[in-house]
Design a protein around this motif. Structure first.
Motif, short mmCIF file in Angstrom:
data_model
loop_
_atom_site.label_atom_id
_atom_site.label_comp_id
_atom_site.label_asym_id
_atom_site.label_seq_id
_atom_site.Cartn_x
_atom_site.Cartn_y
_atom_site.Cartn_z
N ASP A 538 -4.07 23.65 -23.21
CA ASP A 538 -3.22 23.32 -21.96
C ASP A 538 -3.68 21.73 -21.91
OD1 ASP A 538 -2.40 23.83 -19.37
OD2 ASP A 538 -4.25 22.93 -18.46
N ALA A 539 -4.73 21.34 -22.48
CA ALA A 539 -5.02 19.67 -22.61
C ALA A 539 -3.79 19.12 -23.43
CB ALA A 539 -6.31 19.37 -23.06
N CYS A 540 -3.36 19.76 -24.60
CA CYS A 540 -2.45 19.42 -25.47
C CYS A 540 -0.93 19.31 -24.66
CB CYS A 540 -2.21 20.35 -26.84
SG CYS A 540 -3.71 19.96 -27.72
N MET A 541 -0.63 20.27 -24.09
CA MET A 541 0.65 20.18 -23.28
C MET A 541 0.66 19.30 -22.26
SD MET A 541 0.82 24.44 -22.80
CE MET A 541 2.60 24.47 -22.15
N GLN A 542 -0.59 18.56 -21.83
CA GLN A 542 -0.56 17.87 -20.78
C GLN A 542 -0.17 16.35 -21.48
OE1 GLN A 542 -4.13 17.84 -18.21
NE2 GLN A 542 -4.02 20.28 -18.06
N LEU A 543 -0.62 16.16 -22.79
CA LEU A 543 -0.47 15.01 -23.29
C LEU A 543 0.88 14.84 -24.04
CD1 LEU A 543 -3.64 14.85 -25.50
CD2 LEU A 543 -3.17 13.53 -23.65
N LEU A 544 1.83 16.03 -23.94
CA LEU A 544 3.09 15.89 -24.28
C LEU A 544 4.03 15.39 -23.24
CD1 LEU A 544 3.48 19.53 -26.20
CD2 LEU A 544 4.00 17.22 -27.32
N PRO A 546 8.03 14.89 -21.70
CA PRO A 546 8.99 15.94 -21.75
C PRO A 546 9.94 15.83 -22.93
CG PRO A 546 8.80 14.75 -19.58
CD PRO A 546 7.80 13.82 -20.73
N GLN A 547 10.20 14.73 -23.68
CA GLN A 547 11.03 14.65 -24.61
C GLN A 547 10.41 14.95 -25.81
OE1 GLN A 547 9.71 12.14 -23.37
NE2 GLN A 547 9.15 10.36 -24.53
N GLN A 548 8.95 15.39 -26.15
CA GLN A 548 8.42 16.01 -27.11
C GLN A 548 8.00 17.29 -27.16
OE1 GLN A 548 4.74 13.43 -26.27
NE2 GLN A 548 5.51 11.96 -28.06
N ALA A 549 7.68 17.72 -28.56
CA ALA A 549 7.51 19.06 -28.61
C ALA A 549 6.62 19.06 -29.96
CB ALA A 549 8.80 20.03 -28.97
N ILE A 550 5.67 20.25 -30.08
CA ILE A 550 4.89 20.58 -31.24
C ILE A 550 5.52 22.11 -31.76
CG2 ILE A 550 2.79 21.07 -32.09
CD1 ILE A 550 1.61 19.28 -29.80
N LEU A 551 5.67 21.91 -32.99
CA LEU A 551 6.25 23.18 -33.73
C LEU A 551 5.28 23.34 -34.65
CD1 LEU A 551 8.63 25.29 -33.93
CD2 LEU A 551 9.48 23.93 -35.90
N LYS A 552 4.47 24.51 -34.25
CA LYS A 552 3.29 24.95 -35.11
C LYS A 552 3.61 26.15 -35.71
CE LYS A 552 -2.06 25.31 -35.20
NZ LYS A 552 -1.62 26.20 -36.17
N TYR A 553 3.34 26.58 -37.00
CA TYR A 553 3.89 27.62 -37.80
C TYR A 553 2.53 28.42 -38.40
CZ TYR A 553 8.63 25.74 -38.47
OH TYR A 553 9.64 25.31 -38.32
N HIS A 567 5.76 20.37 -22.96
CA HIS A 567 5.02 20.22 -21.80
C HIS A 567 4.92 21.08 -20.75
CE1 HIS A 567 8.93 19.00 -20.09
NE2 HIS A 567 8.18 18.80 -18.79
N ASP A 568 5.76 22.35 -20.99
CA ASP A 568 5.75 23.27 -19.55
C ASP A 568 5.89 24.44 -20.25
OD1 ASP A 568 8.34 22.83 -20.39
OD2 ASP A 568 8.91 22.18 -18.24
N ASP A 569 6.11 24.94 -21.56
CA ASP A 569 6.46 25.98 -21.95
C ASP A 569 5.90 26.32 -23.31
OD1 ASP A 569 7.46 29.05 -21.81
OD2 ASP A 569 9.45 28.15 -22.19
N ILE A 570 5.88 27.76 -23.72
CA ILE A 570 5.56 28.15 -25.05
C ILE A 570 6.50 29.13 -25.51
CG2 ILE A 570 3.57 29.37 -26.48
CD1 ILE A 570 1.56 28.04 -24.49
N ALA A 571 7.15 28.81 -26.48
CA ALA A 571 7.85 29.94 -27.30
C ALA A 571 7.42 30.46 -28.74
CB ALA A 571 9.43 29.57 -27.15
#
Length: 908
Positions: A538-544, A546-553, A567-571
């Protein structure tokens, strides 16, 4: 080195041997010092002894909870008596450790036995030697249970030093024979750690010969340890080798020896080792035969982890033969039996409270629940029954809870990695199938997964950040010194034995260490921005933004997954089987390193599988396992006929926790200082190999230094000494140099300065370099040995460990002329104020545009940015000011034009 197998069978050989070798507690004489109440003092000492005797009896009867309560009572209510009777005090901790281990509580077992050893080595002249041998025996066993190779090596080295110093020659004493068999077992395991099974077999054969000369009263215990040595040899083949034929041969020799000795426990254990080998070979019928033989060979006590583990293994082999219904029935019976043993009757999988079994933080219990969850998932894949998915979720969440208790938040080992991969496999499948559009459950699942991922590198980086604070750095330096002093005097005590007493010196160090640790902990509270104290998904999402994303494998047990965090979703998406994806990535990596290869079809296929549909303006990629070797920028979008690098800038990172620290510690300065290095390799030889000259390196170093008005160190000035000196003065370091990589000993991998001076990867793990960026414009600086669960052991990672906030490295060998061109473009964009990811992205695009003959990804896509992507300067040079002045003139002229229009309007 391969990962741990699906099931790790419990080995109680050490526990059984320890129990048989533990000396019976004798009543200790009490010195009366309290003159006012001598009878009370004597009474308290007697009471303490009686409690100890009762606790030991409880332990013999298998009543470990009751024994732990009495040991804790002794520590709490008999402090004075234990201070006077050091042997008793040490034994309390030693037996506490044993009782916790017998309950499956690995969290406590190591801590308590280490405390026992600390007490013994701080009062060496007052201890019982058999207790001391037992403590090292147990500690070595517990480290093996946790798969801690460093702990195993250190324990073996210290015990070998003790044995050599204490027993100059063979003794006809029980303690000698006890210590000898403990040492032989350690030696076999040490040979396995060095991947030398031939030496391990020779040690076992030598041990057999020694046993022939042992006194009759020692032979049974010696044979027990010999069998334990065979078991350890089998563990080497099961966990660290792909030589299954040799593994089966070792398992068969183990079984035959156990049968000759009529040792039912080791007959059971040897069958389980053979079952592991056949399962790894994919011969599930043969594996099932040995599992069943193992179950029938031994009368298991009700609380036996071995029985629970074997039945889980049996169910897994049945599931692998697609016999799901009996496999699930066996798993359910097994789990319910386990819950009944530890919680009570009338338990159900969907309704039991996992918190009630938190104390079972043991790798085998984690494995039982995680493996059982995967069996239900495989059945769900076939039959799509929601009940199976519900049970799988409950079991995998329990496994995750137990793993969190078991994991010490240090570096991963193969056991931790294998267990975590099973949990990830189960959890992410549940998330996709059960919660495809439910954000909160997906976040909860991801939080749990991330809570248990490796924190080793993030914690190391955190430590370097904290060291930048002078008061904390001073305390940490003092702590390190005190720890070294304690280790030195402890080693001296071990070597001198009871002839010299260093207890006062050691105790002084122990007190000083505890005081310093407390002071450091207090000061760290004021620097939460530099720590992981508030880290969460959640803390990571707050730091993102709107135009940024993290893609974790995640490369799990059977399947690979990708998780896109905004910043507002997890897929969450499943990518396919691990085996098929690994083959595709490995084939592509081989193609891309050949300048004339036909890379496009495979690149396009990987684009579709790995990154299609992602549309941020800036992306951070956190790869896993073999994906660490992949240049994602080179993936080709066949629809747009563009590379991924053309879509958006890309930054890499090692973990979500490290990304969090990087974001919390972003710095942009007005005065970024750069130092560039370019050694001269003319007629230079390193380890009998001539180093190729880098004709463009000197020009590259001078150009990039000139862009930032920095200093260039070329030729003789490009020395290791100057590099270290500049690491304390500059904010950026650039190296156009050679690297040497050793897959089998990555700590010997190095960066070569002038006259082939090596800067070893291992050195960087001891340095503090609070630099903004290090650019390694050299061959293979981003490559290295893949350690599963931890990532690539590369120079890039080593610099991150040292505290460097971002690195630019190459994944393969790139010609230095093309390298120089890309580097100059990169620094030009950095100087214009672009962030690092955008600057590298633009440099690559410009390179392809300016040199179309070098458009093949081989020439440009190997360079990757890892870590913090913040701009290096806020005052961005002439280009920035020209743009700013132009913008101001545009605004002023627009305003003036608007004024003229208004004036004309009102005049009409």
């Amino acid at each position: 080195m391969r990962i741990r197998l699906a099931i790790a069978i419990v080995c109680f050989v050490f526990s059984a041997a320890v129990f048989s070798q533990s000396p019976s507690l004798k009543k200790q004489p009490t010195t009366i010092t309290d003159k006012a109440h001598p009878q009370q003092v004597q009474s308290n000492a007697q009471t303490a002894q009686q409690k100890m005797d009762k606790a030991l009896q409880f332990s013999k009867e298998g009543k470990y909870v009751a024994s732990i309560e009495l040991y804790q009572d002794l520590l709490k209510n008999h402090v004075t008596e234990l201070k006077k009777d050091i042997a008793l005090q040490a034994l309390v901790y030693l037996e506490l450790s044993f009782s916790h281990s017998s309950l499956g509580n690995q969290k406590e077992e190591i801590d308590y036995v280490e405390k026992a050893i600390e007490i013994m080595e701080s009062h060496f002249t007052q201890i019982k030697e058999t207790d001391y041998v037992t403590a090292y025996n147990n500690l070595h066993y517990y480290y093996g249970e946790y798969d801690d190779s460093k702990g195993l090596q250190q324990t073996h080295q210290k015990f070998a030093t003790y044995f050599k110093a204490r027993f100059k020659a063979k003794e006809a004493s029980p303690v000698y024979y006890y210590a000898r068999r403990v040492l032989r077992k350690m030696e076999v395991i040490a040979a396995g750690l060095k991947e030398d099974p031939v030496k391990a077999i020779a040690i076992i054969q030598g041990f057999r010969d020694e046993i022939k000369q042992s006194p009759a009263e020692e032979k049974n215990a010696d044979w027990s340890y010999l069998l334990a040595s065979y078991s350890s040899l089998c563990d080497y083949y099961n966990y660290n080798s792909t030589d299954h034929a040799a593994g089966i041969e070792a398992g068969t020799a183990f079984l035959q020896t156990a049968m000759v000795l009529k040792d039912s426990f080791n007959i059971m254990l040897s069958h389980s080792k053979l079952a592991n080998q056949y399962r790894e070979l994919g011969n599930y019928k043969k594996a099932l035969y040995h599992v069943e033989a193992s179950l029938q060979s031994f009368q298991f006590p009700p609380t036996s982890m071995s029985r629970f583990s074997l039945e889980t293994m049996k169910a897994m082999n049945m599931a692998s033969l697609q016999d799901y219904t009996p496999a699930m029935a066996m798993v359910e019976r097994n789990i319910l039996s386990l819950l009944q043993t530890h919680i009570g009757p009338n338990q159900q999988i969907l309704s039991f409270n996992p918190q009630l079994i938190k104390q079972l933080n043991n790798s085998r219990y984690v494995n039982i629940f995680a493996s059982s969850a995967l069996i239900f998932i495989e059945a769900y894949r076939q039959q799509k029954k929601p009940l199976y998915l519900e049970k799988a979720e409950k079991l995998v969440s329990t496994a995750s809870l137990l793993f969190g208790e078991y994991y010490k938040k240090g570096s991963y080992n193969s056991t931790l990695n294998n267990l975590h991969k099973k949990i990830v496999e189960g959890y992410l499948f549940v998330a996709i199938e059960k919660y495809p559009n439910a954000y909160l459950p997906k976040k909860r699942i991801l939080e749990q997964i991330e809570k248990n991922t490796s924190f080793h590198l993030a914690k190391s980086f955190e430590l370097q950040l904290l060291k930048q604070n002078t008061p904390i750095a001073k305390l940490m330096h003092e702590l390190q010194w005190q720890q070294q002093q304690k280790e030195f005097w402890s080693q001296e005590q071990i070597e001198k034995g009871k002839t010299v007493d260093y207890s006062t010196k050691i105790q002084e160090q122990v007190v000083a260490i505890k005081k310093l640790e407390k002071e450091i902990a207090e000061k760290q509270k004021a620097f939460t921005n530099f720590t992981l104290a508030n880290y969460s998904v959640d803390a990571c999402m707050q730091l993102l933004q709107p135009q940024q994303a993290i893609l974790k494998y995640y490369v799990a047990t059977n399947h690979a997954f990708r998780v896109l965090i905004t910043h507002d979703d997890i897929a969450i998406q499943q990518l396919g089987t691990v085996k098929a994806l690994a083959e595709k990535v490995n084939e592509y990596n081989a193609l891309i390193k050949k300048p004339n290869s036909n890379w496009k079809p495979l690149s396009a296929a990987l684009y579709e599988q790995l990154v299609k549909g992602i549309q941020p303006q800036q992306l951070t990629i956190i790869p896993d396992n073999f994906l660490n070797y992949l240049s994602f920028e080179s993936l080709y979008n066949a629809a747009t006929k563009q590379f991924l690098v053309n879509h958006f800038p890309i930054t890499y990172n090692y973990s979500l926790s490290l990304w969090y620290l990087h974001q919390k510690n972003r710095n942009t300065t007005d005065k970024a200082k750069l130092a560039a290095f370019a050694p001269d390799y003319t007629q230079t030889v390193y380890k009998n190999a001539s180093l190729a000259k880098l004709p463009f390196a000197k020009e590259e170093a001078e150009q990039v230094a000139g862009i930032f008005k920095g200093d260039s160190f070329t030729g003789n000035a490009a020395s290791k000494e100057n590099f270290y000196d500049q690491s304390n003065k500059a904010s950026m370091l650039h190296c156009a140099a050679h690297t040497v990589l050793y897959d089998n000993n990555f700590n010997e991998s190095c960066l070569l300065f002038n006259q082939a001076q090596p800067l070893y990867l291992s050195e960087l793990y001891t340095k503090a370099m609070p630099l903004e960026m290090v650019v390694l414009s050299a061959c293979n600086t981003g490559a290295g040995k893949l350690v599963e669960g931890e990532g690539l052991m590369s120079l890039s990672r080593a610099f991150t460990y040292a505290g460097v906030k971002s690195t630019v490295v190459s994944l393969w060998q790139v010609p230095d002329k093309e390298t120089a061109a890309i580097m100059v473009l990169f620094y030009q964009y950095l100087n214009k104020g672009l962030n690092k990811a955008a600057a590298l992205s633009k440099a690559k695009q410009d390179f392809v545009s300016q040199y179309p003959l070098y458009a093949h990804p081989y020439f440009w896509s190997g360079f990757i940015l890892t870590g913090n992507d913040a701009p290096l300067t806020s005052s961005s040079g002439p280009w920035f000011w020209l743009v700013l002045i132009g913008a101001v003139l545009l605004v002023v002229s627009g305003a003036y034009f608007l004024f003229l229009r208004k004036k004309a309007y009102f005049s009409s």
